[in-house]
Motif scaffolding. Sequence first.
Motif, PDB file in Angstrom:
ATOM      1  N   PRO A  71     -67.253 -36.285 -31.312  1.00  0.00           N
ATOM      2  CA  PRO A  71     -67.614 -35.343 -32.345  1.00  0.00           C
ATOM      3  C   PRO A  71     -66.717 -35.362 -33.560  1.00  0.00           C
ATOM      4  O   PRO A  71     -67.075 -34.872 -34.610  1.00  0.00           O
ATOM      5  N   SER A  72     -65.506 -35.896 -33.398  1.00  0.00           N
ATOM      6  CA  SER A  72     -64.595 -35.930 -34.533  1.00  0.00           C
ATOM      7  C   SER A  72     -64.097 -37.331 -34.757  1.00  0.00           C
ATOM      8  O   SER A  72     -64.120 -38.165 -33.881  1.00  0.00           O
ATOM      9  N   SER A  73     -63.602 -37.569 -35.949  1.00  0.00           N
ATOM     10  CA  SER A  73     -63.122 -38.903 -36.295  1.00  0.00           C
ATOM     11  C   SER A  73     -61.946 -39.294 -35.443  1.00  0.00           C
ATOM     12  O   SER A  73     -61.092 -38.495 -35.111  1.00  0.00           O
ATOM     13  N   ALA A  74     -61.878 -40.575 -35.074  1.00  0.00           N
ATOM     14  CA  ALA A  74     -60.780 -41.052 -34.233  1.00  0.00           C
ATOM     15  C   ALA A  74     -59.467 -41.007 -34.972  1.00  0.00           C
ATOM     16  O   ALA A  74     -58.418 -40.920 -34.369  1.00  0.00           O
ATOM     17  N   VAL A  75     -59.496 -41.097 -36.287  1.00  0.00           N
ATOM     18  CA  VAL A  75     -58.277 -41.111 -37.077  1.00  0.00           C
ATOM     19  C   VAL A  75     -58.438 -40.127 -38.212  1.00  0.00           C
ATOM     20  O   VAL A  75     -59.451 -40.092 -38.881  1.00  0.00           O
ATOM     21  N   SER A  76     -57.429 -39.315 -38.413  1.00  0.00           N
ATOM     22  CA  SER A  76     -57.491 -38.286 -39.439  1.00  0.00           C
ATOM     23  C   SER A  76     -57.485 -38.906 -40.823  1.00  0.00           C
ATOM     24  O   SER A  76     -57.124 -40.065 -41.004  1.00  0.00           O
ATOM     25  N   LEU A 314     -46.442 -44.510 -24.789  1.00  0.00           N
ATOM     26  CA  LEU A 314     -47.222 -43.587 -25.620  1.00  0.00           C
ATOM     27  C   LEU A 314     -47.244 -43.989 -27.097  1.00  0.00           C
ATOM     28  O   LEU A 314     -48.309 -43.958 -27.729  1.00  0.00           O
ATOM     29  N   PRO A 315     -46.115 -44.390 -27.709  1.00  0.00           N
ATOM     30  CA  PRO A 315     -46.186 -44.834 -29.103  1.00  0.00           C
ATOM     31  C   PRO A 315     -47.120 -46.028 -29.302  1.00  0.00           C
ATOM     32  O   PRO A 315     -47.826 -46.118 -30.311  1.00  0.00           O
ATOM     33  N   THR A 316     -47.132 -46.950 -28.331  1.00  0.00           N
ATOM     34  CA  THR A 316     -48.032 -48.100 -28.424  1.00  0.00           C
ATOM     35  C   THR A 316     -49.482 -47.656 -28.358  1.00  0.00           C
ATOM     36  O   THR A 316     -50.332 -48.151 -29.106  1.00  0.00           O
ATOM     37  N   TYR A 317     -49.797 -46.723 -27.468  1.00  0.00           N
ATOM     38  CA  TYR A 317     -51.170 -46.217 -27.354  1.00  0.00           C
ATOM     39  C   TYR A 317     -51.594 -45.525 -28.641  1.00  0.00           C
ATOM     40  O   TYR A 317     -52.709 -45.711 -29.129  1.00  0.00           O
ATOM     41  N   MET A 318     -50.704 -44.723 -29.193  1.00  0.00           N
ATOM     42  CA  MET A 318     -51.017 -44.013 -30.438  1.00  0.00           C
ATOM     43  C   MET A 318     -51.322 -44.986 -31.569  1.00  0.00           C
ATOM     44  O   MET A 318     -52.211 -44.745 -32.400  1.00  0.00           O
ATOM     45  N   SER A 319     -50.615 -46.104 -31.613  1.00  0.00           N
ATOM     46  CA  SER A 319     -50.802 -47.074 -32.686  1.00  0.00           C
ATOM     47  C   SER A 319     -51.936 -48.048 -32.400  1.00  0.00           C
ATOM     48  O   SER A 319     -52.851 -48.212 -33.208  1.00  0.00           O
ATOM     49  N   SER A 320     -51.906 -48.675 -31.223  1.00  0.00           N
ATOM     50  CA  SER A 320     -52.829 -49.771 -30.942  1.00  0.00           C
ATOM     51  C   SER A 320     -54.234 -49.314 -30.581  1.00  0.00           C
ATOM     52  O   SER A 320     -55.195 -50.071 -30.763  1.00  0.00           O
ATOM     53  N   LEU A 332     -46.102 -37.265 -33.249  1.00  0.00           N
ATOM     54  CA  LEU A 332     -47.106 -36.949 -32.245  1.00  0.00           C
ATOM     55  C   LEU A 332     -46.671 -37.373 -30.850  1.00  0.00           C
ATOM     56  O   LEU A 332     -46.987 -36.700 -29.866  1.00  0.00           O
ATOM     57  N   SER A 333     -45.928 -38.474 -30.747  1.00  0.00           N
ATOM     58  CA  SER A 333     -45.462 -38.936 -29.442  1.00  0.00           C
ATOM     59  C   SER A 333     -44.365 -38.042 -28.881  1.00  0.00           C
ATOM     60  O   SER A 333     -44.097 -38.077 -27.671  1.00  0.00           O
ATOM     61  N   SER A 334     -43.724 -37.253 -29.723  1.00  0.00           N
ATOM     62  CA  SER A 334     -42.657 -36.365 -29.243  1.00  0.00           C
ATOM     63  C   SER A 334     -43.197 -35.046 -28.705  1.00  0.00           C
ATOM     64  O   SER A 334     -42.526 -34.371 -27.915  1.00  0.00           O
ATOM     65  N   LEU A 335     -44.403 -34.649 -29.119  1.00  0.00           N
ATOM     66  CA  LEU A 335     -44.956 -33.367 -28.699  1.00  0.00           C
ATOM     67  C   LEU A 335     -45.048 -33.222 -27.179  1.00  0.00           C
ATOM     68  O   LEU A 335     -44.726 -32.157 -26.638  1.00  0.00           O
ATOM     69  N   PRO A 336     -45.494 -34.265 -26.446  1.00  0.00           N
ATOM     70  CA  PRO A 336     -45.568 -34.111 -24.989  1.00  0.00           C
ATOM     71  C   PRO A 336     -44.232 -33.777 -24.335  1.00  0.00           C
ATOM     72  O   PRO A 336     -44.187 -33.058 -23.328  1.00  0.00           O
ATOM     73  N   PHE A 337     -43.144 -34.268 -24.889  1.00  0.00           N
ATOM     74  CA  PHE A 337     -41.843 -34.018 -24.275  1.00  0.00           C
ATOM     75  C   PHE A 337     -41.325 -32.621 -24.603  1.00  0.00           C
ATOM     76  O   PHE A 337     -40.526 -32.059 -23.854  1.00  0.00           O
ATOM     77  N   GLY A 388     -62.563 -41.140 -25.355  1.00  0.00           N
ATOM     78  CA  GLY A 388     -62.912 -42.118 -26.380  1.00  0.00           C
ATOM     79  C   GLY A 388     -61.931 -42.094 -27.530  1.00  0.00           C
ATOM     80  O   GLY A 388     -60.725 -41.945 -27.342  1.00  0.00           O
ATOM     81  N   CYS A 389     -62.452 -42.219 -28.726  1.00  0.00           N
ATOM     82  CA  CYS A 389     -61.615 -42.252 -29.921  1.00  0.00           C
ATOM     83  C   CYS A 389     -61.526 -40.896 -30.597  1.00  0.00           C
ATOM     84  O   CYS A 389     -61.264 -40.804 -31.795  1.00  0.00           O
ATOM     85  N   ASN A 390     -61.774 -39.851 -29.838  1.00  0.00           N
ATOM     86  CA  ASN A 390     -61.574 -38.498 -30.356  1.00  0.00           C
ATOM     87  C   ASN A 390     -60.072 -38.234 -30.383  1.00  0.00           C
ATOM     88  O   ASN A 390     -59.483 -37.719 -29.436  1.00  0.00           O
ATOM     89  N   ALA A 391     -59.437 -38.634 -31.476  1.00  0.00           N
ATOM     90  CA  ALA A 391     -57.977 -38.612 -31.556  1.00  0.00           C
ATOM     91  C   ALA A 391     -57.411 -37.202 -31.397  1.00  0.00           C
ATOM     92  O   ALA A 391     -56.373 -37.015 -30.758  1.00  0.00           O
ATOM     93  N   ALA A 392     -58.082 -36.210 -31.971  1.00  0.00           N
ATOM     94  CA  ALA A 392     -57.579 -34.836 -31.892  1.00  0.00           C
ATOM     95  C   ALA A 392     -57.500 -34.369 -30.447  1.00  0.00           C
ATOM     96  O   ALA A 392     -56.508 -33.753 -30.025  1.00  0.00           O
ATOM     97  N   LEU A 393     -58.542 -34.680 -29.672  1.00  0.00           N
ATOM     98  CA  LEU A 393     -58.557 -34.256 -28.281  1.00  0.00           C
ATOM     99  C   LEU A 393     -57.536 -35.035 -27.458  1.00  0.00           C
ATOM    100  O   LEU A 393     -56.845 -34.472 -26.600  1.00  0.00           O
ATOM    101  N   ALA A 394     -57.416 -36.327 -27.719  1.00  0.00           N
ATOM    102  CA  ALA A 394     -56.442 -37.139 -26.996  1.00  0.00           C
ATOM    103  C   ALA A 394     -55.025 -36.643 -27.262  1.00  0.00           C
ATOM    104  O   ALA A 394     -54.210 -36.511 -26.337  1.00  0.00           O
ATOM    105  N   VAL A 395     -54.721 -36.368 -28.524  1.00  0.00           N
ATOM    106  CA  VAL A 395     -53.388 -35.882 -28.891  1.00  0.00           C
ATOM    107  C   VAL A 395     -53.114 -34.525 -28.245  1.00  0.00           C
ATOM    108  O   VAL A 395     -51.979 -34.212 -27.879  1.00  0.00           O
TER     109      VAL A 395
END
Length: 524
Positions: A71-76, A314-320, A332-337, A388-395
């Motif tokens: 429903p939302s763009s994969a990348v802001s 996680l940084p690789t997943y966020m980028s690749s 964004l990769s620091s938020l989980p910690f 999927g590529c719903n970046a907001a939900l994944a983050v």
Amino acid sequence: MASGKGGICNAVPARVSLLLLTAAGVMVLYIVRVNLSVAIVAMSYTPTAASSTGAPTKAFCWRNDTVSSGPSSAVSPIEESANNGTDAEPSDASSTSDKMMLTGAQKGLVLGAFFYGYFITNIPGGRLAETYGTKRVFGGAILVGGLLDLLTPVAARIHFGVLIGLRTLIGLSHGMVYPALNVMVAKWIPPLERPRFISFTYMANCLGTIVALPMCGLIIAEVGWPTVFYVSGSMSLVWVVFWMTLMHDTPEEHPRISPEEREYIVEAVKAGTNSRTKPTKTPWKSFMLSVPLWATNLAHVGSMFGFNLLLTQLPTYMSSVLGFSIRSNGFLSSLPFLTQFLASVSCGVLGDWLLTRNYITVSTSRKMFAFVSHIMTAIVLVTVGYVGCNAALAVALFPVATAFSGAYCSGHMPNHLDLSPNFAGTILGVGNSLAFMVSMCVPVIVGAMTPDQSLQQWQSVFWVSAAVYAATWLIFATFASTEIQPWNFAEDDEKTDMESQKFLEAEKKVEIVKNGNADAKEVS
């Protein structure tokens, strides 16, 4: 601390200063450990089947029409302007000519190299600290790691094999830190204060990660990836100066501690350690044959497998996959910690509240929080792979997963103390060694499973992690115990067996009295 009466030093207890200094050291430790996880996104590229030319490729969610799923763009829009819709590689100060070409497997070897050395020195680190003191071992470990970290750009430009060797050496030095801390705690911190001291200082690893990921992303974006290692290495050296100047191995050696505090610590530590005669030998055979100990150590293996998956990948997943730029990637990769740190503290408070009011038993508490840290985390990680590529939900889901995993501090982690107070440091060293022997394989496994960095390949990675979480929790739930084990008392002669039995019976009587008093209070 001032030595004069009424000075600033007398207003701040020496053990509080020690807490802050130790926490800062653990943060520096993790900044050096984590910096490569972010920097490798900028210092390397991985050719895929979609691009065999050797040029950097688009993130998975920017390839073809994948970005339209969900429903939302994969990348802001911010990421879209940073990448211009054409390239997943971040717009940083490094040029393409300054990047290494690494396959997924080679990248995994580089990211896992730290753990190749780390697991080897866990047990020796404790012994060295007992012989030479935590001041030298902890300070020396950070000093060596910091100096080696400064050499990372040189090693990377020579060959990725040299970089692997360098990271292995950093792991060898840093592996001694946590066992050495246990020695310091035994000499400095009164028993009633140890849970608070340990939770704050040990969980400073999350704070270090929270600082490292966005800091590295910002430095790379503004200056370039080599500066990351110059900054983190320099931070290590600065901390070592403060540590070697202000830290002392025992309260008796501290020149500025108040007489009242010195007497309080010495008496409290003595009272906590003299209730039983210290064992004269280590029951290694009993360790190997103890089913409850194996259950606890395997739960630790599962927990660290998932933790290091996120820490290194996680940084690789966020980028690749999701296509975030290096600047946003670090933040964004620091938020989980951050959520893991907050959740671990909250679970500790909740666990203490439930236990002190006798709502649940210690065994139920350990297994309940282990369920949260393993099974709930596994469910969320698998879910991430299917958004999927719903970046907001994944983050949003990654911080939820790590929040659940933070419950491990109230789950299997205290169980070493339950099983054997006398050998808690040694058996934790053994468990840590096993956990990081497995953890060092995580980057290699991920690299081999994600050659094209596709969403489908990452779904498989999350399923593997979930399986490890579930299997290790099931073993813990089935075989774990909170009873003090017979081998906690090292001697095997009849006299020691009788003393051990009396000690266990006394413990049960104390528990009965506590429960009776609690019930009486409830009735009144």
